[in-house]
Design an enzyme around this catalytic site. Structure first.
Site, mmCIF file in Angstrom:
data_model
loop_
_atom_site.group_PDB
_atom_site.id
_atom_site.type_symbol
_atom_site.label_atom_id
_atom_site.label_comp_id
_atom_site.label_asym_id
_atom_site.label_seq_id
_atom_site.Cartn_x
_atom_site.Cartn_y
_atom_site.Cartn_z
ATOM 1 C CE LYS A 267 -4.214 -1.943 1.969
ATOM 2 N NZ LYS A 267 -3.866 -3.347 2.299
ATOM 3 C CG ASP A 268 4.714 1.730 2.090
ATOM 4 O OD1 ASP A 268 4.077 2.466 2.865
ATOM 5 O OD2 ASP A 268 5.552 0.888 2.473
#
Ligand SMILES: *Cc1c(COP(=O)(O)O)cnc(C)c1O
Length: 435
Positions: free
Chosen positions: A107-108
């Site tokens: 998700k970064d």
């Protein structure tokens, strides 16, 4: 590029409107009007490009009409300050490690890109501060908080259920300070989610404050997830591997990640087949069996970031395939695993290949074990670092997995949070007083 809503009732939006709104006014999800294919020459030379360079070419197809090219290039290069290596696990099976970013989860990528794009638009219009509200059961909060940390003109509120996220996860969004406020809610994840939803629906709040969301509903978080599929392909090519029968297995919860992969395929990336790997929350798997989409309350599992009973991006999958069940079935396979199967899969892979996986990636790995055919090359997305789930992984594998320095640093910070009852008026009052 213009964006339409999957519900077809909202007006067509610009990129800026779609990013600032998040969800369309008719509650549908925004989709790009066109998915522009990349030329043959691009794929012919992919292995000569860095991850950042190829991603910039992909980003131009999505955002090139709406964002100045120098600024867009900067955003892509800043977002991708880490690699997504493709690691050989066993013969014909590869792990695409998406956990080398700041919070050690895939998700970064989307969160870091969204923060930069939102900042670009806010600076352009010299507008009022934007407040990002995000409810989290763990991973989303940390990726969003870290992605937006220090970004001027944006304040992030992370709502999380008291006592229900792990120590490691909590430390990743409560120790940051600056423009990040962590709110500990006396309740469960669904209570946090309903506070956020109520805030988006509240007229007074929306007249006073600019609010937006940062989950995979937002096109700025969702589309950049296509980048690393190209990087996987480039690495296979560079290693001289068979690139004609690639199967990609994606551990899926809200189905944002796999939908971005399907978009990469529509842009010309030669992926032969996708598999959506579920834990016991197998609504999509059941849909493939029956043709009926039946949302369910979520069930708690050891792959908890995939505990989703009504995947929000299913609307985008339907849209991509013109609502055709037959087409969806032809392009995407399904698999579902119990906690016991996940634990066993993790053990077998560790014993046979000396490769440590987290519970989510394990679902992807298992689906390749079950469905990869002779002559195919399998890639599963390893969506989080196994140390993020240290307690479980240690217990299952009887090991003491080292905690990476990046994670340790978070754990040494001072936790700061606001505690709140599960009460909308309290939450609303709190937001209004902070202005
Ligand atoms: C969010 C998450 C998933 C699920 O991704 P979706 O895009 O919601 O399908 C899988 N694994 C991990 C570790 C996650 O954090």
């Amino acid at each position: 590029m213009k964006y339409y809503s999957t519900n077809q009732q909202a007006p067509i939006a610009t990129l800026q409107e779609a990013v600032i709104r998040g969800l369309a006014p008719d509650r549908g999800l925004y989709m790009p009007k066109q998915i522009l294919p990349l030329p043959k020459t691009f794929f012919g030379h992919l292995e000569e490009m860095t991850f950042q360079e190829m991603s910039y070419q992909v980003a131009l197809r999505f955002f090139g009409e709406d964002v100045e090219h120098n600024a867009l290039k900067q955003m892509v290069f800043d977002t991708l300050s880490f690699d997504t290596p493709l690691v050989s696990v066993s013969e014909d099976v590869y792990s695409l490690e998406l956990y080398h970013g700041p919070t050690l989860a895939f998700k970064d990528v989307g969160a870091r890109f969204m923060a930069r794009l939102l900042q670009y638009f806010i600076q352009k219009e010299k507008g009022q501060e934007v407040n990002v509200l995000v409810a989290t059961s763990g991973d989303t909060g940390s990726a969003v908080a870290n992605g937006f940390l220090g970004v001027e003109g944006i304040h992030v509120y992370v709502l999380y259920p008291k006592g229900k996220v792990s120590e490691i996860q909590e430390s990743q969004f409560t120790t940051l300070g600056q423009n990040i406020t962590a709110i500990e809610v006396d309740g469960v994840f669904d209570d946090c989610q309903s506070l956020v939803k109520a805030a988006f629906m509240d007229d007074e709040l929306n007249k006073t404050l600019r609010l937006t969301s940062a989950n995979s509903i937002n096109v700025a978080r969702f589309l950049p997830q296509a980048f690393y599929y190209f990087n996987a392909y480039a690495q296979l090519k560079r290693q001289g591997k068979d690139i004609n029968h690639i199967v990609v297995s994606v551990p899926s919860g809200n189905f944002g990640n796999i939908t971005a992969g399907l978009i990469a395929k529509q842009m010309g990336l030669p992926i032969h087949h996708f598999i959506a790997a579920n834990n016991k929350n197998d609504i999509f798997f059941q849909y493939l069996q029956t043709g009926v989409y039946q949302p369910m309350p979520s069930i708690q599992t050891i792959a908890n970031a995939m505990d989703v009973g009504d995947p929000s991006n299913f609307a985008r999958i339907l849209d991509l395939f013109g609502n055709s069940y037959q087409d969806i079935k032809a392009h995407i396979g399904g698999a579902t695993y119990t906690d016991e199967q996940i634990a066993l899969g993790m053990q077998n892979c560790y014993r046979e290949n000396k490769y440590i996986m987290d519970p989510h990636g394990t679902c992807g790995y298992l689906a390749l074990q079950d469905f990869l055919k002779e002559g195919e090359t399998g890639i599963f997305l390893e969506t989080a670092h196994p140390a993020k789930f240290k307690e479980k992984v240690d217990e299952i594998l009887s090991i003491d997995i080292p905690i990476p320095v990046r994670l340790k640093n978070f754990m040494q910070g001072k936790k700061q949070r606001v505690s709140m009852e599960h009460d909308f008026n309290d939450f609303k009052g709190f937001l209004l007083r902070r202005q």
